[in-house]
Design an enzyme around this catalytic site. Sequence first.
Site, mmCIF file in Angstrom:
data_model
loop_
_atom_site.group_PDB
_atom_site.id
_atom_site.type_symbol
_atom_site.label_atom_id
_atom_site.label_comp_id
_atom_site.label_asym_id
_atom_site.label_seq_id
_atom_site.Cartn_x
_atom_site.Cartn_y
_atom_site.Cartn_z
ATOM 1 N N SER A 103 9.767 1.581 -1.165
ATOM 2 C CA SER A 103 9.970 0.864 -2.421
ATOM 3 C C SER A 103 11.105 1.497 -3.239
ATOM 4 O O SER A 103 12.233 1.565 -2.769
ATOM 5 C CB SER A 103 8.647 0.811 -3.194
ATOM 6 O OG SER A 103 8.726 -0.129 -4.232
ATOM 7 N N ASP A 152 4.754 -8.987 1.430
ATOM 8 C CA ASP A 152 4.981 -8.073 0.310
ATOM 9 C C ASP A 152 4.667 -8.785 -0.999
ATOM 10 O O ASP A 152 5.303 -9.779 -1.347
ATOM 11 C CB ASP A 152 6.443 -7.611 0.326
ATOM 12 C CG ASP A 152 6.658 -6.359 -0.496
ATOM 13 O OD1 ASP A 152 6.051 -6.261 -1.576
ATOM 14 O OD2 ASP A 152 7.431 -5.499 -0.053
ATOM 15 N N HIS A 162 2.943 -4.462 0.599
ATOM 16 C CA HIS A 162 4.019 -3.637 0.045
ATOM 17 C C HIS A 162 3.926 -2.151 0.429
ATOM 18 O O HIS A 162 4.911 -1.557 0.852
ATOM 19 C CB HIS A 162 4.048 -3.783 -1.478
ATOM 20 C CG HIS A 162 5.186 -3.058 -2.128
ATOM 21 N ND1 HIS A 162 6.504 -3.383 -1.881
ATOM 22 C CD2 HIS A 162 5.207 -2.013 -3.004
ATOM 23 C CE1 HIS A 162 7.292 -2.575 -2.582
ATOM 24 N NE2 HIS A 162 6.528 -1.738 -3.266
#
Length: 246
Positions: free
Chosen positions: A93, A192, A222
């Site tokens: 991320s 996601d 995610h």
Amino acid sequence: MKIVPPKPFFFEAGERAVLLLHGFTGNSADVRMLGRFLESKGYTCHAPIYKGHGVPPEELVHTGPDDWWQDVMNGYEFLKNKGYEKIAVAGLSLGGVFSLKLGYTVPIEGIVTMCAPMYIKSEETMYEGVLEYAREYKKREGKSEEQIEQEMEKFKQTPMKTLKALQELIADVRDHLDLIYAPTFVVQARHDEMINPDSANIIYNEIESPVKQIKWYEQSGHVITLDQEKDQLHEDIYAFLESLDW
């Protein structure tokens, strides 16, 4: 109940080193299993924890991307100072965004981005995520619903300049993707729920790396490092690292 704050980790193995970077509101636990797996394959791994992370959410709001980038650079320097000449980076991320930034800032052997955002979410959406994180943290502390509500009301009165700065960081890195030439493996979860999955295509298409690959994980969300395809992800990252010209 006081939550024991997670710590950075350093797993010493072979002479190839991998810097592992967690996401926004995450901590080193998000990349710990990956670190242990790579250590078992002979890779030295280090994961820093960004300032204001893994601690009460009230501390998060007083930090920002400049602080966290400093933590990333300190992590890189930590490995250098330990004598590791060749360093690859893998980030989840926001950690993936920092991995890309490292790729055009310092010498890097290879880059793995996992579910890294390239689209800017509205501050409102990002703020919702922070509130959710704050509430979850307080629940894990074992606080009563009443106390949580009181603390959340107070928390909401704290201005969060961080989010604007986070948007600017993502935009800035996106603008510099064409400065990246290191071999890159772009990892993206199909389902996601946090970021626009098309971010993966932007990274893949805009970096100048002659050696690059992209893979979609059909069953993952995610936080792909902790999801059901993590074993496959471990093997894929290992295969990518093995393919590099160390």
